[in-house]
Write a protein that holds these residues in place. Structure first.
Motif, PDB file in Angstrom:
ATOM      1  N   GLY A  86       0.794  -1.214   0.000  1.00  0.00           N
ATOM      2  CA  GLY A  86       0.000   0.000   0.000  1.00  0.00           C
ATOM      3  C   GLY A  86       0.832   1.274   0.000  1.00  0.00           C
ATOM      4  N   LEU A  87       2.136   1.156  -0.234  1.00  0.00           N
ATOM      5  CA  LEU A  87       3.003   2.335  -0.238  1.00  0.00           C
ATOM      6  C   LEU A  87       2.953   3.094  -1.561  1.00  0.00           C
ATOM      7  CD1 LEU A  87       6.219   1.023   1.573  1.00  0.00           C
ATOM      8  CD2 LEU A  87       4.103   1.953   2.539  1.00  0.00           C
ATOM      9  N   GLU A  88       2.310   2.490  -2.541  1.00  0.00           N
ATOM     10  CA  GLU A  88       2.134   3.150  -3.833  1.00  0.00           C
ATOM     11  C   GLU A  88       0.771   2.743  -4.380  1.00  0.00           C
ATOM     12  OE1 GLU A  88       5.164   1.774  -6.635  1.00  0.00           O
ATOM     13  OE2 GLU A  88       5.208  -0.146  -5.625  1.00  0.00           O
ATOM     14  N   ASP A  89       0.267   3.512  -5.322  1.00  0.00           N
ATOM     15  CA  ASP A  89      -1.059   3.260  -5.889  1.00  0.00           C
ATOM     16  C   ASP A  89      -0.893   2.487  -7.194  1.00  0.00           C
ATOM     17  OD1 ASP A  89      -3.636   3.245  -6.805  1.00  0.00           O
ATOM     18  OD2 ASP A  89      -3.991   5.375  -6.442  1.00  0.00           O
ATOM     19  N   TRP A  90      -0.968   1.178  -7.099  1.00  0.00           N
ATOM     20  CA  TRP A  90      -0.726   0.319  -8.254  1.00  0.00           C
ATOM     21  C   TRP A  90      -1.773   0.473  -9.346  1.00  0.00           C
ATOM     22  CZ3 TRP A  90      -0.198  -3.297  -3.711  1.00  0.00           C
ATOM     23  CH2 TRP A  90       1.109  -3.253  -3.201  1.00  0.00           C
ATOM     24  N   LYS A  91      -2.976   0.883  -8.982  1.00  0.00           N
ATOM     25  CA  LYS A  91      -4.018   0.979 -10.005  1.00  0.00           C
ATOM     26  C   LYS A  91      -3.761   2.117 -10.996  1.00  0.00           C
ATOM     27  CE  LYS A  91      -7.476   3.390  -7.155  1.00  0.00           C
ATOM     28  NZ  LYS A  91      -6.540   3.739  -6.102  1.00  0.00           N
ATOM     29  N   THR A 136      -7.422  -1.774  -4.784  1.00  0.00           N
ATOM     30  CA  THR A 136      -8.343  -0.646  -4.984  1.00  0.00           C
ATOM     31  C   THR A 136      -8.356   0.357  -3.834  1.00  0.00           C
ATOM     32  OG1 THR A 136     -10.226  -1.873  -4.057  1.00  0.00           O
ATOM     33  CG2 THR A 136      -9.873  -2.006  -6.465  1.00  0.00           C
ATOM     34  N   GLN A 137      -7.775   0.009  -2.677  1.00  0.00           N
ATOM     35  CA  GLN A 137      -7.849   0.899  -1.510  1.00  0.00           C
ATOM     36  C   GLN A 137      -6.470   1.140  -0.888  1.00  0.00           C
ATOM     37  OE1 GLN A 137     -10.980  -0.357   1.232  1.00  0.00           O
ATOM     38  NE2 GLN A 137     -11.806  -1.622  -0.399  1.00  0.00           N
ATOM     39  N   PRO A 138      -5.528   1.668  -1.646  1.00  0.00           N
ATOM     40  CA  PRO A 138      -4.186   1.883  -1.089  1.00  0.00           C
ATOM     41  C   PRO A 138      -4.228   2.915   0.042  1.00  0.00           C
ATOM     42  CG  PRO A 138      -4.411   3.061  -3.149  1.00  0.00           C
ATOM     43  CD  PRO A 138      -5.655   2.224  -2.997  1.00  0.00           C
ATOM     44  N   VAL A 139      -3.307   2.792   0.964  1.00  0.00           N
ATOM     45  CA  VAL A 139      -3.236   3.717   2.099  1.00  0.00           C
ATOM     46  C   VAL A 139      -2.220   4.836   1.864  1.00  0.00           C
ATOM     47  CG1 VAL A 139      -4.067   2.071   3.818  1.00  0.00           C
ATOM     48  CG2 VAL A 139      -1.623   2.186   3.306  1.00  0.00           C
ATOM     49  N   VAL A 140      -1.585   4.833   0.731  1.00  0.00           N
ATOM     50  CA  VAL A 140      -0.510   5.789   0.431  1.00  0.00           C
ATOM     51  C   VAL A 140      -0.948   7.244   0.607  1.00  0.00           C
ATOM     52  CG1 VAL A 140      -0.966   5.828  -2.068  1.00  0.00           C
ATOM     53  CG2 VAL A 140       1.315   6.370  -1.216  1.00  0.00           C
ATOM     54  N   TYR A 141      -2.213   7.531   0.395  1.00  0.00           N
ATOM     55  CA  TYR A 141      -2.694   8.907   0.473  1.00  0.00           C
ATOM     56  C   TYR A 141      -3.074   9.335   1.888  1.00  0.00           C
ATOM     57  CZ  TYR A 141      -3.032   7.925  -4.493  1.00  0.00           C
ATOM     58  OH  TYR A 141      -2.743   7.548  -5.780  1.00  0.00           O
ATOM     59  N   LYS A 183       1.769  -6.137 -10.880  1.00  0.00           N
ATOM     60  CA  LYS A 183       3.004  -5.860 -11.625  1.00  0.00           C
ATOM     61  C   LYS A 183       3.169  -6.800 -12.821  1.00  0.00           C
ATOM     62  CE  LYS A 183       7.927  -5.182 -10.625  1.00  0.00           C
ATOM     63  NZ  LYS A 183       8.918  -5.152  -9.542  1.00  0.00           N
ATOM     64  N   ASN A 184       2.811  -8.050 -12.620  1.00  0.00           N
ATOM     65  CA  ASN A 184       2.966  -9.026 -13.711  1.00  0.00           C
ATOM     66  C   ASN A 184       2.016  -8.754 -14.882  1.00  0.00           C
ATOM     67  OD1 ASN A 184       0.953  -9.697 -11.850  1.00  0.00           O
ATOM     68  ND2 ASN A 184       0.983 -11.835 -12.418  1.00  0.00           N
ATOM     69  N   MET A 201       7.766  -0.221 -10.277  1.00  0.00           N
ATOM     70  CA  MET A 201       6.845  -0.658  -9.223  1.00  0.00           C
ATOM     71  C   MET A 201       7.582  -1.476  -8.161  1.00  0.00           C
ATOM     72  SD  MET A 201       3.665  -1.838 -11.653  1.00  0.00           S
ATOM     73  CE  MET A 201       2.526  -2.227 -10.324  1.00  0.00           C
ATOM     74  N   GLY A 202       7.163  -1.301  -6.912  1.00  0.00           N
ATOM     75  CA  GLY A 202       7.693  -2.121  -5.835  1.00  0.00           C
ATOM     76  C   GLY A 202       9.151  -1.873  -5.514  1.00  0.00           C
ATOM     77  N   GLN A 203       9.618  -0.667  -5.657  1.00  0.00           N
ATOM     78  CA  GLN A 203      11.013  -0.329  -5.358  1.00  0.00           C
ATOM     79  C   GLN A 203      11.106   0.113  -3.889  1.00  0.00           C
ATOM     80  OE1 GLN A 203      13.768  -0.434  -7.474  1.00  0.00           O
ATOM     81  NE2 GLN A 203      12.447  -1.512  -8.914  1.00  0.00           N
ATOM     82  N   TYR A 204      11.147  -0.852  -2.991  1.00  0.00           N
ATOM     83  CA  TYR A 204      11.063  -0.550  -1.564  1.00  0.00           C
ATOM     84  C   TYR A 204      12.247   0.264  -1.041  1.00  0.00           C
ATOM     85  CZ  TYR A 204       6.724  -2.911  -0.698  1.00  0.00           C
ATOM     86  OH  TYR A 204       5.398  -3.245  -0.694  1.00  0.00           O
ATOM     87  N   GLN A 205      13.379   0.199  -1.712  1.00  0.00           N
ATOM     88  CA  GLN A 205      14.513   1.028  -1.290  1.00  0.00           C
ATOM     89  C   GLN A 205      14.175   2.504  -1.461  1.00  0.00           C
ATOM     90  OE1 GLN A 205      14.329  -0.492  -4.169  1.00  0.00           O
ATOM     91  NE2 GLN A 205      15.356   0.704  -5.752  1.00  0.00           N
TER      92      GLN A 205
END
Length: 191
Positions: A24-29, A101-106, A129-130, A141-145
Motif C-alpha cells: 500500500g506504499l504506492e497506488d498500483w491501479k 483498490t484501496q491503497p493507504v498511500v494517500y 506488476k505481472n 513498481m515495488g522499489q522498496y529502497q
C-alpha cells in the motif's frame, strides 16, 4: 494496510505502529490494469507450491532463494489441498481486490502514533506488476529502497530502518537484524 487502517480509524487505541515491508506504499491501479475478483479467484484456485514459490522468488526475494524459505511456501500452499480451499481462495481474491483498490498511500500523513518502518530494500512486491505491459513502468513498481524513504517522510513521528539486501519478509530472512530495531522501538518510552 490493515494496521494502517486500524491506526487511522482508532488512533486512541494505538500506542505504536510497526510496518514491516507494508503493502500500500504506492497506488498500483495508476499503472496496472484492474483484475476482477472473479479473475483473481480463478487464479487463486490454481495456486500450488510451484506458483507460490515462483511469485515469492520474483517479488519477495528478488530472485535470491534459500532452501529454508520452502517451509513458508509449504505453509501458504498446504491448504490448497483441502476440500474447503475454494473458501480461502475467494477470501484471497477479495483481499487482493481491497489491496489494489484501496491503497493507504494517500493517508499516511494522518497517522498520529509513533511509527517504525522496517524495510527490506530488495523487496519488489507490487500487486498487478505481472500484468503491466510497459517494461519501464513495471520496473518502477515495488522499489522498496525508495518507497521506504518516501513513506517515512509522509508519516509524522516515524523512524525508518532499512535492511540492505533483504526482501519482503525480513523476519524470515534476517531475524536477528529485524528483531533488534523492533525490540528497541517497542521498549522505548516515546509516545
Amino acid at each position: 494496510m490493515l494496521a494502517t487502517r486500524f491506526t487511522l480509524m482508532y488512533p486512541e487505541k494505538v500506542e505504536k505502529l510497526v510496518l514491516e515491508n507494508p503493502i500500500g506504499l504506492e497506488d498500483w491501479k495508476l499503472v496496472a490494469p484492474y483484475t476482477s475478483i472473479d479473475q483473481n479467484y480463478q487464479n487463486e484456485l490454481k495456486a500450488n507450491y510451484e506458483s507460490a514459490k515462483k511469485y515469492q522468488l520474483e517479488f519477495y526475494y528478488d530472485k535470491k532463494w534459500k532452501q529454508e524459505y520452502d517451509e513458508w511456501v509449504y505453509l501458504l500452499t498446504g491448504w490448497t489441498k483441502h476440500p474447503d480451499y475454494p473458501v480461502v481462495a475467494l477470501n484471497n481474491a477479495q483481499t487482493s481486490d481491497m489491496i489494489f483498490t484501496q491503497p493507504v498511500v494517500y493517508e499516511f500523513q494522518y497517522i498520529k502514533s509513533p511509527t517504525l518502518l522496517i524495510i527490506g530494500t530488495r523487496d519488489r512486491t507490487a500487486i498487478g506488476k505481472n500484468n503491466v505491459k510497459d517494461e519501464a513502468a513495471r520496473e518502477r513498481m515495488g522499489q522498496y529502497q525508495l518507497l521506504g524513504k518516501e513513506t517515512q517522510k509522509k508519516i509524522p513521528h516515524s523512524q525508518l530502518v532499512e535492511l540492505d539486501n533483504v526482501g519482503h519478509l525480513p523476519h524470515i530472512e534476517v531475524f536477528d537484524r529485524f528483531i533488534k530495531p523492533l525490540s528497541t522501538f517497542l521498549s522505548s518510552t516515546q509516545k
